[in-house]
Write a protein that holds these residues in place. Sequence first.
Motif, short mmCIF file in Angstrom:
data_model
loop_
_atom_site.label_atom_id
_atom_site.label_comp_id
_atom_site.label_asym_id
_atom_site.label_seq_id
_atom_site.Cartn_x
_atom_site.Cartn_y
_atom_site.Cartn_z
N LEU A 192 0.86 -1.18 0.00
CA LEU A 192 0.00 0.00 0.00
C LEU A 192 0.89 1.23 0.00
CD1 LEU A 192 -2.95 -0.30 2.55
CD2 LEU A 192 -3.08 -0.05 0.06
N ILE A 193 0.58 2.16 -0.87
CA ILE A 193 1.40 3.36 -1.02
C ILE A 193 0.51 4.59 -0.87
CG2 ILE A 193 2.77 4.68 -2.69
CD1 ILE A 193 3.52 1.77 -3.77
N ALA A 194 0.91 5.47 -0.01
CA ALA A 194 0.18 6.74 0.15
C ALA A 194 0.67 7.72 -0.90
CB ALA A 194 0.39 7.30 1.55
N LEU A 195 -0.24 8.53 -1.39
CA LEU A 195 0.12 9.50 -2.43
C LEU A 195 -0.13 10.91 -1.93
CD1 LEU A 195 -1.53 7.66 -5.44
CD2 LEU A 195 0.90 7.76 -4.89
N PRO A 196 0.79 11.81 -2.22
CA PRO A 196 0.56 13.21 -1.84
C PRO A 196 -0.61 13.79 -2.64
CG PRO A 196 2.81 12.88 -2.66
CD PRO A 196 2.06 11.61 -2.91
N PRO A 197 -1.22 14.84 -2.12
CA PRO A 197 -2.34 15.45 -2.85
C PRO A 197 -1.94 15.84 -4.26
CG PRO A 197 -2.16 16.38 -0.64
CD PRO A 197 -0.95 15.51 -0.83
N GLY A 198 -2.81 15.57 -5.20
CA GLY A 198 -2.57 15.97 -6.58
C GLY A 198 -1.65 15.05 -7.36
N SER A 199 -1.35 13.87 -6.80
CA SER A 199 -0.43 12.95 -7.49
C SER A 199 -1.02 12.43 -8.78
CB SER A 199 -0.12 11.76 -6.59
OG SER A 199 0.56 12.15 -5.44
N ARG A 200 -0.12 12.20 -9.73
CA ARG A 200 -0.44 11.42 -10.92
C ARG A 200 0.65 10.37 -11.00
NH1 ARG A 200 1.11 14.57 -14.41
NH2 ARG A 200 1.68 16.25 -13.00
N PRO A 201 0.58 9.34 -10.17
CA PRO A 201 1.74 8.46 -9.98
C PRO A 201 2.07 7.68 -11.23
CG PRO A 201 -0.20 7.53 -8.94
CD PRO A 201 -0.59 8.90 -9.39
N SER A 202 3.36 7.42 -11.40
CA SER A 202 3.82 6.58 -12.50
C SER A 202 4.80 5.55 -11.93
CB SER A 202 4.49 7.42 -13.59
OG SER A 202 5.55 8.17 -13.03
N LEU A 203 4.88 4.43 -12.64
CA LEU A 203 5.70 3.32 -12.18
C LEU A 203 6.75 3.03 -13.24
CD1 LEU A 203 5.99 0.87 -10.14
CD2 LEU A 203 4.54 -0.39 -11.74
N LEU B 232 0.77 -0.82 -10.76
CA LEU B 232 0.38 0.19 -9.77
C LEU B 232 -1.02 0.67 -10.09
CD1 LEU B 232 1.64 1.88 -7.38
CD2 LEU B 232 2.00 3.67 -9.08
N HIS B 233 -1.90 0.59 -9.11
CA HIS B 233 -3.28 1.02 -9.32
C HIS B 233 -3.72 1.96 -8.21
CE1 HIS B 233 -4.08 -1.78 -12.57
NE2 HIS B 233 -3.50 -2.73 -11.87
N LEU B 234 -4.40 3.00 -8.58
CA LEU B 234 -5.07 3.83 -7.58
C LEU B 234 -6.28 3.07 -7.08
CD1 LEU B 234 -4.97 7.24 -9.47
CD2 LEU B 234 -3.80 6.73 -7.33
N ILE B 235 -6.45 2.99 -5.78
CA ILE B 235 -7.58 2.20 -5.26
C ILE B 235 -8.55 3.03 -4.44
CG2 ILE B 235 -6.37 -0.01 -5.28
CD1 ILE B 235 -5.97 0.41 -2.21
N GLY B 236 -8.29 4.30 -4.26
CA GLY B 236 -9.24 5.11 -3.49
C GLY B 236 -8.50 5.96 -2.49
N ALA B 237 -9.25 6.43 -1.51
CA ALA B 237 -8.67 7.31 -0.51
C ALA B 237 -9.23 6.97 0.86
CB ALA B 237 -8.97 8.78 -0.85
N ARG C 170 -2.06 0.80 -4.87
CA ARG C 170 -1.69 -0.57 -4.54
C ARG C 170 -0.66 -1.02 -5.57
NH1 ARG C 170 -4.70 -5.12 -1.97
NH2 ARG C 170 -4.01 -6.99 -3.03
N LEU C 171 0.54 -1.33 -5.08
CA LEU C 171 1.58 -1.86 -5.94
C LEU C 171 1.53 -3.38 -5.82
CD1 LEU C 171 4.21 -1.47 -7.68
CD2 LEU C 171 5.45 -1.65 -5.52
N THR C 172 1.21 -4.03 -6.94
CA THR C 172 1.15 -5.49 -6.93
C THR C 172 2.39 -6.03 -7.61
OG1 THR C 172 -1.24 -5.26 -7.15
CG2 THR C 172 -0.34 -7.47 -7.42
N LEU C 173 3.03 -6.99 -6.95
CA LEU C 173 4.28 -7.57 -7.44
C LEU C 173 4.03 -9.03 -7.75
CD1 LEU C 173 6.34 -5.96 -4.56
CD2 LEU C 173 6.48 -5.27 -6.96
N TYR C 174 4.26 -9.39 -9.00
CA TYR C 174 3.99 -10.77 -9.45
C TYR C 174 5.32 -11.52 -9.59
CZ TYR C 174 -0.54 -8.78 -10.71
OH TYR C 174 -1.75 -8.15 -10.69
#
Length: 881
Positions: A53-64, A90-95, A103-107
Amino acid sequence: MRSPSRLWMSVWLAFGVTLLSLRPDAAAATGEAADLIIAWRPAPAASAADFKLIALPPGSRPSLEILALEQRDEAPGSRAVPAAPAPAELHLIGAVRGVALARLTLYPVQRTSAGLRFTTYLRVGIRYNVDDQPGTPAAPLADPLLEHLRTLVVNPDVVQSPASSLSLSDLAASTPSPTALIEVDTPGLTAITHAALAAAGFPVDAVDPARLRLERAGADVALEWDGDPDAQFEPGERLLFYAAPRFNRYTARDVYRLSEGAAPGLRLAARAAVPGPGSPAPAWAETVWEQNTLYTPGSCRCPPGRDGDRWMWDYLSGPGGVRQYTLTLPPLDPAQPATLTLWFLGFTKTAHRAEAAVNGVPVGAAEWTGQQVYTLTAPVAAGVLAAGANTLTLTVPGVDGLWLDAVSLRYSADLTAPAPAWRFATRSELQTGPAPAPGGPERLFLPLVTRSFTPVVAYAARLSGPGPFRAYDLTDPDRPLRVTDVTVAGDTLGFNALNDLARRYLVVSEAGIGAPAAVRAPHALSGAAGADYLIITHPDFLPALGPLTALRQAQGFTVAVEDVRAVYDAADGRPTPDAIRAFIAGRAPLPQYVLLVGDGAYDPRRYRADSQPTFLPPFLDDVDPWLGEAAADNRYAAVDGDRLPDVALGRLPVNTLAEAQAVVAKLVQYETAPPAGDWNRRVVFVADDFDGVNDFAGQADGWAAAVMAPRVVERVYHAPATPITDTRQAITDQWNQGASALVYNGHSTPRQWGAERFFHRDDAGALSNAGRLPIVLQMTCLTGAFQDAALSTLDESLLRQPGGGAVGVWGASGFGVATGHDQLAAEFLRQVYVLGQPRAGLAALSAKLQLNPLQADDAALIETFAWLGDPATVIHLALDP
Ligand SMILES: [Ca+2]
Ligand SMILES: [Ca+2]
Ligand SMILES: [Ca+2]
Ligand SMILES: [Ca+2]
């Protein structure tokens, strides 16, 4: 594992994963520009995905970005793996409380054309892509739940109190005064009288009637003043409006709000009748017949019916099944054709056919396939219908299974038969009832209406009851137009109208003006602000709550107790889940804990007389992939539009004051005066026998690893060879000794464990564990289906049991998938017994965050698992020496 260097700000070890958090200023030293770097070296035998689980700062547009990847090829079939699209996603799952989560999923394993490719080392970088980097170092947070969230994410520094973007909607303060609520359950011209307002405590003698404003759900509704033109609202004077109650699954009543505003309120406009002469024309009316006797979820994962509800009238089965219904009509013009509409829902996945006849005359057949709604609209020839009783016959020729939802007839009303009120339309195809449910197939036969154009039509309606007689254009029911220049001759009101549009009219005598179902003052909110512990209760249970609120206050909570009626009135006045959720969502700050007090059923309107009453509604929604609709109380906790809970929520599903008092007494005694002894060292695991797929005992053994000495694991694992009575006795014996927790893993029904019934709701009454109360984790389905309108479930009985049972039960209101249970149970137990988290509601919330809300099975568990109990309950973890 890489060797540590000065660049690693933190190292986090779990499940063989090394997680490394890299400061941006250090990133340049490695040439890897990222806000967060995660390195992963899966165990050689790993086959299941891992996640962070990864927290994102406000206004993030995260990239992996994959920074390093080492893999080795393996032979096909070397391990059982799910198809993995990429080594990491990496998926945004809500707040949660304004903090966005990914959520960073590692396969560990990917499929290739040649076989399998196993990841031996992976390093990924995540960029937030925001201008403002998260503040460091992490300051302590004023929000305990966010402080807890820091323990669940890999980058706790990023969890900051978000800028207060929540709008404070404390409607207690914003309610205009004075206000009266007008409840209606019948469409029609409705009078708000001086007497009714005075009886409701409305200061009717002190208001200027011109400034009275009527609104519904925030939209203005036109009023007609029926009194003298002075500025006094005097006895005998009244306001008229056209009541058009909206359908709602939770209530038969709609609510209008009357208040005094600063400016004049919206008044009904007038429109002059068209000068004559006009041609007589049919006055189209519609009558709808519907009974709600069958609740569809549980029988079929079907769409809702005609009005959005889940209740059907009748079950039609074939082959050769015949059902008859009596449709009683008022006087009508037999020279005009009519239109029959039938709303169906397919029960089986097969093809359906139902043939309809009216008074023995075949009118049409409905044909469709599958678990779908179907609307048949069929012409009924002139002369078939008669005033009084008519018979609808439905025949199902083949092997079939379908439900009838509702029936309507549109016909030409006989305006020469006196009535207190007439409602009619200029066009037969004008829907005067609720619209058909969208999405389903529909067959429409055009009615056999004479279509010769008549520019001006004339209506003459006979009225019973005294005058004055009134006519209205109801085409916009919220803003009717009073039709002026009508003619009145004896008991007949006549007017001409342009035949330009589909219009609806109302003609009414004094006897046709209705009274509201109720005129009342709004219920007042407590006025308490800033609560971190919020109780919303049905008023019946308010007297039981004193000891619980005193306990929480003594623990330092700011407590607010709200009457659920005031919560409804702060919204649009209707007793709906949306009103409750909006209230919770509007608190600023958002409470940490929310306790709902009162049971609720999936039949809140009590269509069936034998349904249990609803004191506080379940949040009913289509959340279960198998059942369809279930109670999704998680929606009360997830207030920002996603599935992730933002508050720790629980419910006391009580039905009487005595039940509420008994449960509150258990809750308070558990925390303030727990029995002495070593009973709470024990954690009991109960498992069903192997069903050919699920190794319930082995899974339970895995969860038991969280329970470490000096705590003691006890096991009751049912085996096929064990007599049911022995298993039941073993469970009862373990329970009566008392336990810190009791975890069940296996099959169940709403009322029992195991298909064999080795423990049942009725066995809860034999539990004599008194104050030695376990929390109960139900890693199974349906035991938490408190919304069952017919009977109480196992979880409810365990919580309510006055001589023992449980202090809180965490179970599902729907079906569930064992894979998700694994994460729920493991995290709940880790929170409590490894990390020492004592608050039950925080352990439950943490466990839900282990699931992936973007995946249907996991999402269903997030929505349907509910804590029956107080979410602020402090689990008794201290052990007697
Ligand atoms: Ca007056
Ligand atoms: Ca229905
Ligand atoms: Ca949320
Ligand atoms: Ca119940």
